[in-house]
Motif scaffolding. Structure first.
Motif, PDB file in Angstrom:
ATOM      1  N   GLU A  19     -16.100  52.008  -0.833  1.00 14.65           N
ATOM      2  CA  GLU A  19     -16.970  53.184  -0.848  1.00 14.65           C
ATOM      3  C   GLU A  19     -16.159  54.440  -0.530  1.00 14.65           C
ATOM      4  OE1 GLU A  19     -21.235  54.205   0.999  1.00 14.65           O
ATOM      5  OE2 GLU A  19     -19.692  53.771   2.491  1.00 14.65           O
ATOM      6  N   TYR A  20     -16.314  55.452  -1.369  1.00 11.89           N
ATOM      7  CA  TYR A  20     -15.673  56.752  -1.134  1.00 11.89           C
ATOM      8  C   TYR A  20     -16.403  57.805  -1.936  1.00 11.89           C
ATOM      9  CZ  TYR A  20     -13.502  55.896  -5.637  1.00 11.89           C
ATOM     10  OH  TYR A  20     -13.310  55.624  -6.957  1.00 11.89           O
ATOM     11  N   THR A  50      -6.460  56.700  -1.531  1.00 11.42           N
ATOM     12  CA  THR A  50      -5.589  56.173  -0.482  1.00 11.42           C
ATOM     13  C   THR A  50      -6.383  55.690   0.730  1.00 11.42           C
ATOM     14  OG1 THR A  50      -3.863  57.666  -1.208  1.00 11.42           O
ATOM     15  CG2 THR A  50      -3.596  56.723   0.971  1.00 11.42           C
ATOM     16  N   ALA A  51      -7.498  56.339   1.039  1.00 10.82           N
ATOM     17  CA  ALA A  51      -8.334  55.949   2.182  1.00 10.82           C
ATOM     18  C   ALA A  51      -9.781  55.811   1.722  1.00 10.82           C
ATOM     19  CB  ALA A  51      -8.227  56.977   3.290  1.00 10.82           C
ATOM     20  N   PHE A  52     -10.474  54.805   2.247  1.00 11.39           N
ATOM     21  CA  PHE A  52     -11.866  54.554   1.871  1.00 11.39           C
ATOM     22  C   PHE A  52     -12.519  53.665   2.922  1.00 11.39           C
ATOM     23  CE2 PHE A  52      -9.199  51.425  -0.277  1.00 11.39           C
ATOM     24  CZ  PHE A  52      -9.783  50.227   0.098  1.00 11.39           C
ATOM     25  N   THR A  53     -13.803  53.382   2.729  1.00  7.98           N
ATOM     26  CA  THR A  53     -14.537  52.464   3.600  1.00  7.98           C
ATOM     27  C   THR A  53     -14.753  51.164   2.847  1.00  7.98           C
ATOM     28  OG1 THR A  53     -15.676  54.295   4.688  1.00  7.98           O
ATOM     29  CG2 THR A  53     -16.667  52.113   4.912  1.00  7.98           C
ATOM     30  N   LEU A  54     -14.417  50.040   3.475  1.00 11.21           N
ATOM     31  CA  LEU A  54     -14.652  48.722   2.901  1.00 11.21           C
ATOM     32  C   LEU A  54     -15.942  48.178   3.497  1.00 11.21           C
ATOM     33  CD1 LEU A  54     -13.566  46.400   1.118  1.00 11.21           C
ATOM     34  CD2 LEU A  54     -12.468  45.504   3.191  1.00 11.21           C
ATOM     35  N   ILE A  55     -16.877  47.830   2.633  1.00 10.42           N
ATOM     36  CA  ILE A  55     -18.177  47.320   3.085  1.00 10.42           C
ATOM     37  C   ILE A  55     -18.239  45.821   2.792  1.00 10.42           C
ATOM     38  CG2 ILE A  55     -20.670  47.449   2.806  1.00 10.42           C
ATOM     39  CD1 ILE A  55     -20.257  50.347   1.826  1.00 10.42           C
ATOM     40  N   LYS A  62     -18.564  47.689   8.132  1.00  9.46           N
ATOM     41  CA  LYS A  62     -17.990  48.818   7.410  1.00  9.46           C
ATOM     42  C   LYS A  62     -16.688  49.161   8.113  1.00  9.46           C
ATOM     43  CE  LYS A  62     -22.058  51.077   5.520  1.00  9.46           C
ATOM     44  NZ  LYS A  62     -22.725  52.365   5.346  1.00  9.46           N
ATOM     45  N   LEU A  63     -15.565  49.024   7.391  1.00  9.57           N
ATOM     46  CA  LEU A  63     -14.253  49.248   7.983  1.00  9.57           C
ATOM     47  C   LEU A  63     -13.513  50.348   7.239  1.00  9.57           C
ATOM     48  CD1 LEU A  63     -13.272  45.500   8.255  1.00  9.57           C
ATOM     49  CD2 LEU A  63     -14.000  46.968  10.121  1.00  9.57           C
ATOM     50  N   THR A  64     -12.933  51.285   7.977  1.00 10.25           N
ATOM     51  CA  THR A  64     -12.112  52.332   7.386  1.00 10.25           C
ATOM     52  C   THR A  64     -10.755  51.724   7.055  1.00 10.25           C
ATOM     53  OG1 THR A  64     -13.239  53.948   8.768  1.00 10.25           O
ATOM     54  CG2 THR A  64     -11.189  54.641   7.726  1.00 10.25           C
ATOM     55  N   CYS A  65     -10.286  51.974   5.814  1.00  9.72           N
ATOM     56  CA  CYS A  65      -9.044  51.369   5.326  1.00  9.72           C
ATOM     57  C   CYS A  65      -8.125  52.422   4.736  1.00  9.72           C
ATOM     58  CB  CYS A  65      -9.336  50.380   4.198  1.00  9.72           C
ATOM     59  SG  CYS A  65     -10.458  49.073   4.614  1.00  9.72           S
ATOM     60  N   ARG A  66      -6.836  52.041   4.645  1.00 10.95           N
ATOM     61  CA  ARG A  66      -5.871  52.830   3.880  1.00 10.95           C
ATOM     62  C   ARG A  66      -5.047  51.859   3.058  1.00 10.95           C
ATOM     63  NH1 ARG A  66      -1.262  52.066   6.915  1.00 10.95           N
ATOM     64  NH2 ARG A  66      -1.722  51.671   9.089  1.00 10.95           N
ATOM     65  N   VAL A  67      -4.720  52.271   1.837  1.00 11.68           N
ATOM     66  CA  VAL A  67      -3.974  51.416   0.916  1.00 11.68           C
ATOM     67  C   VAL A  67      -2.505  51.378   1.337  1.00 11.68           C
ATOM     68  CG1 VAL A  67      -3.249  51.110  -1.485  1.00 11.68           C
ATOM     69  CG2 VAL A  67      -5.563  51.929  -0.976  1.00 11.68           C
ATOM     70  N   PHE A  73      -4.398  44.385 -10.543  1.00 10.40           N
ATOM     71  CA  PHE A  73      -5.795  44.168 -10.202  1.00 10.40           C
ATOM     72  C   PHE A  73      -6.019  43.930  -8.714  1.00 10.40           C
ATOM     73  CE2 PHE A  73      -5.821  43.175 -14.706  1.00 10.40           C
ATOM     74  CZ  PHE A  73      -6.998  43.777 -15.132  1.00 10.40           C
ATOM     75  N   LYS A  74      -5.004  44.220  -7.884  1.00 11.57           N
ATOM     76  CA  LYS A  74      -5.121  43.981  -6.447  1.00 11.57           C
ATOM     77  C   LYS A  74      -4.590  45.174  -5.671  1.00 11.57           C
ATOM     78  CE  LYS A  74      -4.589  39.704  -4.760  1.00 11.57           C
ATOM     79  NZ  LYS A  74      -3.888  38.478  -4.337  1.00 11.57           N
ATOM     80  N   ILE A  75      -5.135  45.344  -4.469  1.00 10.22           N
ATOM     81  CA  ILE A  75      -4.595  46.322  -3.539  1.00 10.22           C
ATOM     82  C   ILE A  75      -4.551  45.686  -2.147  1.00 10.22           C
ATOM     83  CG2 ILE A  75      -5.311  48.388  -4.790  1.00 10.22           C
ATOM     84  CD1 ILE A  75      -7.651  48.668  -2.869  1.00 10.22           C
ATOM     85  N   GLY A  76      -3.583  46.088  -1.372  1.00  7.67           N
ATOM     86  CA  GLY A  76      -3.480  45.652   0.013  1.00  7.67           C
ATOM     87  C   GLY A  76      -3.879  46.809   0.904  1.00  7.67           C
ATOM     88  N   VAL A  77      -4.705  46.529   1.895  1.00  6.52           N
ATOM     89  CA  VAL A  77      -5.166  47.586   2.786  1.00  6.52           C
ATOM     90  C   VAL A  77      -4.895  47.225   4.238  1.00  6.52           C
ATOM     91  CG1 VAL A  77      -6.973  48.343   1.199  1.00  6.52           C
ATOM     92  CG2 VAL A  77      -7.537  46.685   2.962  1.00  6.52           C
ATOM     93  N   ALA A  78      -4.721  48.273   5.039  1.00 10.94           N
ATOM     94  CA  ALA A  78      -4.635  48.134   6.490  1.00 10.94           C
ATOM     95  C   ALA A  78      -5.893  48.761   7.066  1.00 10.94           C
ATOM     96  CB  ALA A  78      -3.398  48.840   7.031  1.00 10.94           C
TER      97      ALA A  78
END
Length: 80
Positions: A19-20, A50-55, A62-67, A73-78
Motif C-alpha cells: 500500500e502506498y 522505495t518505501a511502503f506499507t505491507l498489509i 501493517k508494517l512499514t517497509c523499505r526495499v 518478479f520479486k523484491i526484498g524488504v526490510a
C-alpha cells in the motif's frame, strides 16, 4: 554459502498487499523474518516505491517497509 542475515527467514506463502499513496498491489510473501521479507509480485510492470506499507490481512498487521533489493518478479524488504 554463509548466511549473513541478522535473523533467520522462514519460507511461507502468505497473501499480502503493498500500500502506498492510496494504491494497493497484491503480492505473496515468500519468506519472512522479524527483520524483513521477500515478496513475489504478479505484475512485473508494477511500480513499487522505495518505501511502503505491507498489509498482511490474515495476521491483521501493517508494517512499514523499505526495499533493499529488486528482481524481475520479486523484491526484498526490510521492516522499519
Amino acid at each position: 554459502m554463509v548466511e549473513t542475515r541478522i535473523a533467520p527467514r522462514y519460507r511461507v506463502s502468505k497473501p499480502a498487499q503493498i500500500e502506498y499513496g492510496g494504491d494497493k498491489i497484491a503480492c505473496v510473501i515468500r519468506d519472512l523474518s522479524i527483520t524483513g521479507a521477500a515478496l513475489q509480485l504478479s505484475d512485473r510492470s508494477a511500480i513499487i516505491p522505495t518505501a511502503f506499507t505491507l498489509i498482511m490481512l490474515e495476521d491483521n498487521l501493517k508494517l512499514t517497509c523499505r526495499v533493499v533489493w529488486r528482481a524481475a518478479f520479486k523484491i526484498g524488504v526490510a521492516f522499519d
